[in-house]
Design a protein around this motif. Structure first.
Motif, PDB file in Angstrom:
ATOM      1  N   ASP A 255      -4.194 -17.684 -12.764  1.00  0.00           N
ATOM      2  CA  ASP A 255      -4.616 -18.436 -11.363  1.00  0.00           C
ATOM      3  C   ASP A 255      -3.611 -17.724 -10.350  1.00  0.00           C
ATOM      4  O   ASP A 255      -4.074 -17.817  -9.281  1.00  0.00           O
ATOM      5  N   PHE A 256      -2.412 -17.228 -10.546  1.00  0.00           N
ATOM      6  CA  PHE A 256      -1.679 -16.770  -9.473  1.00  0.00           C
ATOM      7  C   PHE A 256      -1.290 -15.457  -9.887  1.00  0.00           C
ATOM      8  O   PHE A 256      -0.923 -15.048 -10.906  1.00  0.00           O
ATOM      9  N   SER A 350      -4.958 -17.318  -6.571  1.00  0.00           N
ATOM     10  CA  SER A 350      -4.176 -17.159  -5.300  1.00  0.00           C
ATOM     11  C   SER A 350      -3.177 -16.057  -5.602  1.00  0.00           C
ATOM     12  O   SER A 350      -2.678 -15.726  -6.617  1.00  0.00           O
ATOM     13  N   LEU A 352       0.036 -14.175  -4.589  1.00  0.00           N
ATOM     14  CA  LEU A 352       1.352 -14.546  -3.621  1.00  0.00           C
ATOM     15  C   LEU A 352       2.149 -13.485  -3.449  1.00  0.00           C
ATOM     16  O   LEU A 352       1.924 -12.177  -4.000  1.00  0.00           O
ATOM     17  N   LYS A 355       6.299 -13.881  -7.684  1.00  0.00           N
ATOM     18  CA  LYS A 355       6.223 -15.054  -8.517  1.00  0.00           C
ATOM     19  C   LYS A 355       7.594 -15.627  -8.599  1.00  0.00           C
ATOM     20  O   LYS A 355       8.606 -14.988  -8.758  1.00  0.00           O
ATOM     21  N   GLN A 455       4.346 -22.070  -5.752  1.00  0.00           N
ATOM     22  CA  GLN A 455       3.581 -21.337  -4.514  1.00  0.00           C
ATOM     23  C   GLN A 455       4.562 -21.481  -3.369  1.00  0.00           C
ATOM     24  O   GLN A 455       4.304 -21.295  -2.102  1.00  0.00           O
ATOM     25  N   TYR A 585       3.398 -28.016  -5.128  1.00  0.00           N
ATOM     26  CA  TYR A 585       3.569 -26.518  -4.989  1.00  0.00           C
ATOM     27  C   TYR A 585       5.002 -26.032  -5.553  1.00  0.00           C
ATOM     28  O   TYR A 585       5.055 -24.862  -6.009  1.00  0.00           O
TER      29      TYR A 585
END
Length: 689
Positions: A255-256, A350, A352, A355, A455, A585
């Motif tokens: 997802d990230f 998403s 970023l 991490k 996030q 988040y």
């Protein structure tokens, strides 16, 4: 001519019935509901079940009963013919033959087909609705033309055993608009060791049926998790299984991700009758150009699944959320997919800046008047007390029910509950996503949350000066995020004066004040990802401690004139950033910059609580000693003089004493406790007449 036409129509209808058939797709451990339209939790009616459900058959059916006839709220076909209404039995059988002369089938299941089952029926045979709270309920999910009608067996028993507090099960029959699909959903089961089995399937007549494999001993796979996260289901589709049909189950990419080249993968399932040996894998990002690649050397048998990685990575350069679509085409070189409605696997991914490890936010909604809240809190602490406290953030919101509610309930704690539309306690939210009973919280849920990258980066400090708190919260978005808010809460690490009726005597991480209130503070969406920003707050607790009689609205704390803080030295500050979608988040425990007010030279004292603090006269001193000891205490004023001393003799276990300071002048005092070995514990107390 008319007779010939009628005869032709009769023959066509007869041929359709003769040739009719269903094929099925098992979805064991799907961990979701069919097409994810129903996200409701699985609780008893009136005890946590979300609103919108209607009861069509009440409980206490000592012998199996049929419900009254119910109308299907949309066009639906069963076995190729229109079906407009149905009845359902307390033994788990739904039939479209509402005029059947057959009695409701017994609570003892058997293999299908069976002469005791009416024609045109759907079966989860082996349910038992003899308990007083065993209800059959319905609710419609979705929007036209893709709605689902759920017929839900709520808190049922199995076979000859009725439900009770330890033994219960939840199953549903689902009718789907448009597709005419039928689903049998295994939702939740507790207890019933080795007896949680049913006969599941469709019976056309007493000679033709389509059963789920292992029926009549189909084992429930669901656990006690009230969410759809542990659900299984079985799909029945009218017609013949197509030769070529590849379903896109999910985008198997994280997802990230961090900026750069990202491998995109998809989990695919072969729903066709032909083994797939090759295909073309395609993807788009945000609806852009299609990127395709041939994939060979496959061997995907019918109903089997596989995960395939695209040979061309995605150049993830733009920060933020992106929609990824992946699907298969050109099956076995040149064959088209017969059902394009299930081809696409979609995910929001998403990108970023970096991490960052997440600190899960654990929000617990509880009350000292709630009997199940005690085991809920005990389960929570049996897990988090084994974890480094710097690796999670926890807060308790005391509530105004059941009964008269918790004395430390506030307007803000109730409004925070309403933020999540919670209507039962104990209830717990993990990062604004997992929503369940605190008794269902588990270590895997904690580790699963912690494994999701944050996030935001967060940091911050607080400093207590008498009854005033200065707070500074730093935050840095890791992508371009809009609609986020910063929430800040002052919590008391231990309270003891809000004891009521549920057997709890100590309460931890109790929310005392949200800053500025429960609505939070908007964060600018223009902050550059990776750059730090901050917000500062000051809050002063006014007046002197008061213990409300209960949590009724007429008695609650008025923050403008009084606090409910037992010991200001036990105050802490937490903060979190949360989106408009309720996703948290990141969260943080702020660092304490207050000079140490307490010194502890002995492990012999534990669970120490001084309340109220500040005090006006009497001080309650609660503590536990590990073994029988001769104890005494002294009270020292700000100049270092001993103003009071008392020998407590031999004490062990939990202890409660009162110290009367009514004759002392207002100011700062220290209470020093000593054991026979001169080990000491010191507590700072503020006296304000």
């Amino acid at each position: 001519m008319k007779k010939l036409l009628l005869l032709s129509l009769f023959m066509f209808s007869a041929i359709a019935v003769i040739n009719a058939q269903y094929w099925q797709i098992p979805n064991p451990n799907a961990n979701t509901n069919p097409n994810a339209l129903n996200t409701d939790d699985e609780y008893p009616s009136g005890s946590g079940l979300p609103t919108g459900w209607s009861t069509i058959l009440s409980g206490s059916n000592t012998s199996p009963n049929w419900s009254a006839a119910q109308t299907i709220p949309f066009s639906f076909s069963f076995n190729g013919a229109p079906a407009t209404s149905y009845i359902v039995s307390s033994s788990g059988v739904l039939t479209f033959d509402v005029a059947t002369s057959l009695a409701a089938p017994s609570y003892t299941k058997a293999a299908l087909p069976n002469a005791s089952i009416p024609n045109n029926s759907i079966c989860i045979w082996g349910m038992n609705g003899s308990g007083s709270n065993d209800l059959i309920m319905t609710k419609v999910f979705g929007t036209t033309p893709n709605r689902q009608l759920w017929i839900h067996f709520n808190s049922y028993g199995y076979n000859t055993t009725m439900s009770d507090g330890s033994n219960f099960t939840y199953w549903s029959i689902v009718l789907e608009e448009g597709s005419n699909n039928i689903y049998i959903v295994d939702q939740r089961t507790g207890g019933f060791a080795n007896t949680n089995k049913v006969s599941a399937g469709i019976q056309i007549n007493n000679t033709t049926a389509y059963s789920v494999a292992t029926s009549p001993d189909l084992l429930s796979l669901a656990t006690t998790d009230p969410s759809p996260a542990d659900n299984s289901y079985y799909t029945f589709i009218y017609g013949t299984q197509p030769a070529y049909d590849v379903q896109g189950l999910q985008v198997a990419t994280e997802d990230f991700v961090v900026q750069g080249n990202v491998a995109l993968a998809a989990k695919l399932r072969n729903l066709g009758s032909t083994t797939i040996t090759s295909l073309t894998l395609n993807y788009t990002v945000d609806g852009g150009s299609t990127v395709s690649a041939p994939i060979t050397g496959l061997n995907i048998a019918p109903l089997a699944t596989t995960t395939i990685t695209h040979t061309t990575p995605w150049n993830a350069s733009a920060l933020g959320a992106h929609t990824i679509n992946i699907w298969a085409s050109n099956l076995n070189v040149s064959n088209a997919d017969a059902n394009t409605s299930n081809d696409m696997a979609t995910k929001m991914v998403s990108v970023l800046v970096e991490k960052v490890t997440r600190l899960p936010l654990l929000e617990v909604f509880t009350s000292s008047t709630c009997a199940p809240c005690k085991p809920g809190n005990e389960n929570l602490h049996s897990i988090i007390d084994t974890i480094d406290k710097n690796n999670y953030v926890v807060v308790k919101f005391q509530q105004d029910f059941p009964g008269n509610g918790d004395p430390y309930r506030t307007v803000e704690s109730v409004n925070r509950r309403n933020f999540y539309a919670i209507n039962s306690i104990p209830r717990m939210e993990i990062d604004g996503g997992w929503d369940g009973n605190a008794s269902s919280f588990s270590y895997p849920l904690y580790t699963g949350s912690r494994a999701i990258p944050a996030q935001f980066k967060m940091d911050g400090t607080y400093k207590l000066n008498n009854k005033s708190m200065d707070m500074n919260v730093k935050f840095s978005p890791l992508a371009q995020i809009s609609g986020a808010k910063l929430y800040v809460a002052i919590i008391e690490s231990l309270t003891t004066q809000n004891v009521a009726s549920n057997g709890e005597t100590q309460f931890t991480s109790v929310m005392k004040k949200m800053i500025p209130n429960e609505n939070g503070t908007a964060i600018s969406s223009s902050i550059t990802p990776g750059v730090w920003d901050s917000l500062s707050f000051t809050y002063t607790f006014n007046g002197n401690y008061r213990l409300p009689a209960n949590g009724l609205a007429a008695n609650i704390i008025n923050h403008t004139v009084e606090p409910s803080v037992e010991n200001f030295n036990n105050l802490k500050v937490i903060a979190w950033v949360q989106g408009s979608n309720k996703n948290v988040y990141q969260a943080v425990n702020l660092k304490n910059l207050t000079p140490e007010a307490t010194e502890d030279f002995s492990k012999n004292f534990s669970n120490i609580s001084v309340s109220p603090n500040p005090a006006t006269s009497l001080i309650n001193l609660d503590f536990t000693t590990d073994q029988s000891e001769d104890l005494f205490y002294t009270v020292i004023d700000a100049t270092g003089n001993v103003v009071l001393s008392k020998d407590l003799k031999s004490l062990a276990g939990k202890n409660h004493i009162q110290i009367d300071l009514s004759s002392m002048a207002s100011g700062i005092y220290h209470i020093m406790m000593f054991d026979s070995h001169q080990n000491a514990h010191i507590e700072k107390v503020v006296l304000s007449h």
